[in-house]
Design a protein around this motif. Structure first.
Motif, PDB file in Angstrom:
ATOM      1  N   ASP A 198       0.752  -1.171  -0.123  1.00  0.00           N
ATOM      2  CA  ASP A 198      -0.136  -0.014   0.070  1.00  0.00           C
ATOM      3  C   ASP A 198       1.265   1.199  -0.091  1.00  0.00           C
ATOM      4  O   ASP A 198       1.864   1.127   0.373  1.00  0.00           O
ATOM      5  CB  ASP A 198      -1.111  -0.029   1.007  1.00  0.00           C
ATOM      6  CG  ASP A 198      -0.373   0.085   2.569  1.00  0.00           C
ATOM      7  OD1 ASP A 198      -0.627  -0.623   3.331  1.00  0.00           O
ATOM      8  OD2 ASP A 198       0.799   1.155   2.554  1.00  0.00           O
ATOM      9  N   LEU A 199       0.247   2.480  -0.196  1.00  0.00           N
ATOM     10  CA  LEU A 199       1.000   3.654  -0.446  1.00  0.00           C
ATOM     11  C   LEU A 199       1.287   4.483   0.858  1.00  0.00           C
ATOM     12  O   LEU A 199       2.138   5.257   0.705  1.00  0.00           O
ATOM     13  CB  LEU A 199       0.087   4.443  -1.241  1.00  0.00           C
ATOM     14  CG  LEU A 199       0.008   3.827  -2.747  1.00  0.00           C
ATOM     15  CD1 LEU A 199      -1.244   4.827  -3.675  1.00  0.00           C
ATOM     16  CD2 LEU A 199       1.170   3.805  -3.490  1.00  0.00           C
ATOM     17  N   ALA A 200       0.904   3.917   1.789  1.00  0.00           N
ATOM     18  CA  ALA A 200       1.310   4.400   3.336  1.00  0.00           C
ATOM     19  C   ALA A 200       2.646   4.116   3.692  1.00  0.00           C
ATOM     20  O   ALA A 200       3.253   4.279   4.661  1.00  0.00           O
ATOM     21  CB  ALA A 200       0.118   4.104   4.279  1.00  0.00           C
ATOM     22  N   GLY A 201       3.004   2.909   3.063  1.00  0.00           N
ATOM     23  CA  GLY A 201       4.346   2.071   3.432  1.00  0.00           C
ATOM     24  C   GLY A 201       5.600   2.835   3.340  1.00  0.00           C
ATOM     25  O   GLY A 201       6.508   2.652   3.833  1.00  0.00           O
ATOM     26  N   GLY A 202       5.503   4.077   2.647  1.00  0.00           N
ATOM     27  CA  GLY A 202       6.738   4.571   2.450  1.00  0.00           C
ATOM     28  C   GLY A 202       7.259   4.881   0.866  1.00  0.00           C
ATOM     29  O   GLY A 202       7.305   5.668   0.341  1.00  0.00           O
ATOM     30  N   ALA A 203       7.863   3.931   0.490  1.00  0.00           N
ATOM     31  CA  ALA A 203       8.646   3.813  -0.830  1.00  0.00           C
ATOM     32  C   ALA A 203       7.753   3.625  -2.019  1.00  0.00           C
ATOM     33  O   ALA A 203       8.271   3.556  -3.038  1.00  0.00           O
ATOM     34  CB  ALA A 203       9.937   2.722  -0.686  1.00  0.00           C
ATOM     35  N   ASN A 204       6.516   3.138  -1.665  1.00  0.00           N
ATOM     36  CA  ASN A 204       5.737   2.758  -2.792  1.00  0.00           C
ATOM     37  C   ASN A 204       4.970   3.624  -3.626  1.00  0.00           C
ATOM     38  O   ASN A 204       4.683   4.717  -3.051  1.00  0.00           O
ATOM     39  CB  ASN A 204       4.499   1.693  -2.232  1.00  0.00           C
ATOM     40  CG  ASN A 204       5.124   0.405  -1.538  1.00  0.00           C
ATOM     41  OD1 ASN A 204       6.126  -0.070  -1.737  1.00  0.00           O
ATOM     42  ND2 ASN A 204       4.257   0.099  -0.422  1.00  0.00           N
ATOM     43  N   VAL A 205       4.848   3.753  -4.798  1.00  0.00           N
ATOM     44  CA  VAL A 205       4.359   4.484  -5.717  1.00  0.00           C
ATOM     45  C   VAL A 205       3.517   3.736  -6.706  1.00  0.00           C
ATOM     46  O   VAL A 205       3.468   2.481  -6.882  1.00  0.00           O
ATOM     47  CB  VAL A 205       5.382   5.275  -6.645  1.00  0.00           C
ATOM     48  CG1 VAL A 205       6.275   6.188  -5.691  1.00  0.00           C
ATOM     49  CG2 VAL A 205       6.150   4.378  -7.586  1.00  0.00           C
TER      50      VAL A 205
END
Lengths: 112, 116
Positions: free
Chosen positions: B97-104
């Motif tokens: 998910d996008l809250a994880g930090g490095a994900n886009v």
């Protein structure tokens, strides 16, 4: 509800002019911030992102953005625009719930 | 080697019809999304699936039904099409998910739906 506001609907610049596109968000917690670009007829592409660390982030094609937490802002800048920068620019914010919320977009037109 | 591919790219149909848009990603991502972009270019999330499980379901009419046969595919089926459904529909994917930090998000090219 969380929201993202881009103040400029349409910006028209001449080549070599400097660019700053405003983006403000409403969310008090930890956020991840993004700028996406959509060239005419194409899909969205990531320009840059901020997760943590240095609030001044550099992206592709000479773009940069500064996260100012106290102002809930993440403005996009480029010192000298080119005709090829003509596109729609989207600011987006992701909160801890994992949902990416987009601003309404800013259309940039660069005159050659 | 298209990372996120959508078909069809253009779809013109009559009101009341049922249509589907397909999306496939070859990035090995485990999360897929559907976004709707209206005539004013405003992008709004519709659905998100993680490993075939629905995790985000925005306030979307139940005429819209996503289906994820496996984590590489997320199709969008629309029943009883209305004029207001005309838009560009973008599929996207991310690893986690996008809250994880490095994900886009990686977006597909979009599917332009026109309802007459």
């Amino acid at each position: 509800a969380q929201s993202v506001s881009q103040h400029n609907h349409h910006v028209i610049l001449s080549e070599a002019a400097s660019l700053e596109l405003g983006c403000n968000y409403s969310y008090g917690g930890t956020v991840n911030l993004f700028w996406y670009v959509q060239y005419p007829g194409q899909h969205l592409q990531l320009l840059l992102k901020y997760f943590s660390g240095d609030p001044l982030v550099k992206g592709i094609k000479g773009f940069e953005a500064e996260f100012i937490k106290s102002k809930f802002s993440f403005n996009l800048r480029k010192p000298s625009v080119q005709w090829s920068d003509t596109a729609e620019y989207f600011c987006a914010v992701c909160n801890q719930g994992g949902k990416l919320i987009f601003g309404q977009g800013t259309e940039l037109s660069v005159k050659p | 080697d298209t990372a996120v591919s959508q078909t069809p790219k253009y779809l013109v149909t009559q009101m009341g019809n049922d249509k589907s848009i397909k999306c496939e990603q070859n990035l090995g991502h485990d999360t897929m999304y559907w976004y709707k972009q209206d005539s004013k270019k405003f992008l709004k999330i519709m659905f998100s699936y993680n490993n075939k499980e629905l995790i985000i379901n925005e306030t979307v009419p139940n005429r819209f039904s996503p289906k994820s046969p496996d984590k590489a595919h997320l199709n969008l089926h629309i029943n009883s099409l209305e004029l207001g459904d005309s838009a560009v529909y973008f599929c996207a994917s991310s690893q986690g998910d996008l809250a994880g930090g490095a994900n886009v998000l990686t977006f597909g090219a979009g599917s332009r739906l026109t309802v007459l």
